[in-house]
Motif scaffolding. Structure first.
Motif, PDB file in Angstrom:
ATOM      1  N   ASP A 105       0.915  -1.362  -0.107  1.00  0.00           N
ATOM      2  CA  ASP A 105      -0.029  -0.115   0.067  1.00  0.00           C
ATOM      3  C   ASP A 105       0.973   1.210  -0.029  1.00  0.00           C
ATOM      4  OD1 ASP A 105      -2.543   1.247   2.056  1.00  0.00           O
ATOM      5  OD2 ASP A 105      -1.720   2.059   0.604  1.00  0.00           O
ATOM      6  N   ILE A 106       0.692   1.997  -0.980  1.00  0.00           N
ATOM      7  CA  ILE A 106       1.779   3.190  -1.282  1.00  0.00           C
ATOM      8  C   ILE A 106       1.025   4.533  -1.289  1.00  0.00           C
ATOM      9  CG2 ILE A 106       3.776   1.822  -2.052  1.00  0.00           C
ATOM     10  CD1 ILE A 106       2.626   2.962  -4.892  1.00  0.00           C
ATOM     11  N   GLN A 107      -0.159   4.265  -0.613  1.00  0.00           N
ATOM     12  CA  GLN A 107      -1.083   5.767  -0.507  1.00  0.00           C
ATOM     13  C   GLN A 107      -0.745   6.478   0.424  1.00  0.00           C
ATOM     14  OE1 GLN A 107      -5.491   4.974  -1.060  1.00  0.00           O
ATOM     15  NE2 GLN A 107      -5.233   2.876  -1.781  1.00  0.00           N
ATOM     16  N   TYR A 108       0.492   7.351   0.169  1.00  0.00           N
ATOM     17  CA  TYR A 108       0.937   8.324   1.093  1.00  0.00           C
ATOM     18  C   TYR A 108       0.381   9.555   0.732  1.00  0.00           C
ATOM     19  CZ  TYR A 108       4.270   4.745   2.864  1.00  0.00           C
ATOM     20  OH  TYR A 108       4.762   3.863   3.465  1.00  0.00           O
ATOM     21  N   ALA A 109       0.149  10.636   1.469  1.00  0.00           N
ATOM     22  CA  ALA A 109      -0.035  12.004   1.058  1.00  0.00           C
ATOM     23  C   ALA A 109       0.873  12.650   0.725  1.00  0.00           C
ATOM     24  CB  ALA A 109      -0.759  12.548   2.489  1.00  0.00           C
ATOM     25  N   TYR A 110       2.307  12.727   1.073  1.00  0.00           N
ATOM     26  CA  TYR A 110       3.267  13.712   0.542  1.00  0.00           C
ATOM     27  C   TYR A 110       4.428  12.824   0.152  1.00  0.00           C
ATOM     28  CZ  TYR A 110       0.562  15.790   4.019  1.00  0.00           C
ATOM     29  OH  TYR A 110      -0.754  16.308   4.867  1.00  0.00           O
TER      30      TYR A 110
END
Length: 121
Positions: A105-110
């Motif tokens: 899961d690579i759903q980072y915000a920044y």
């Protein structure tokens, strides 16, 4: 908007080591590293949470170490025994809240600007 500034990276021969650094403009609870090789999708490499709990992709276990200095809003990725398959653009990534449940899961915000890592055989 949190800004991430990376440093490190470069070229090294197989078996060598490199260290990446990333400093955030403000504290984020989850920080990680994601890489993208030419012609491939981005993939999570490692992440670390506010309790210094770490998670690695299988190919990084035993070779890479992620760490952070909370007071400096900085995360590091020490990469040892590098292989040509590690050649990629490495991105620092961060988010508030808990780290992902899975390294995939690579759903980072920044996101940082990216640092090239090239490993020659």
């Amino acid at each position: 908007q949190v800004q991430l500034v990376e440093s490190g990276g470069g070229s090294v021969q197989s078996g060598g080591s490199l260290r990446l650094s990333c400093t955030a403009s403000e504290y984020t609870t989850c920080m990680g590293w994601v890489r993208q090789a030419p012609g491939k999708e981005r993939e999570g490499v490692a992440y670390i949470d506010l309790y210094d709990r770490t998670t690695y992709r299988d190919s990084a276990k035993g070779r890479f170490t992620i760490s952070r200095e909370h007071a400096k809003n900085t995360v590091y990725l020490l990469m040892n025994i590098l292989e040509p398959e590690d050649t990629a653009m490495y991105y620092c990534a961060a988010k508030q809240g808990p780290c992902p449940l899975d390294i995939g899961d690579i759903q980072y915000a920044y996101w940082g600007q990216g640092s090239q890592v090239t490993v020659s055989s």
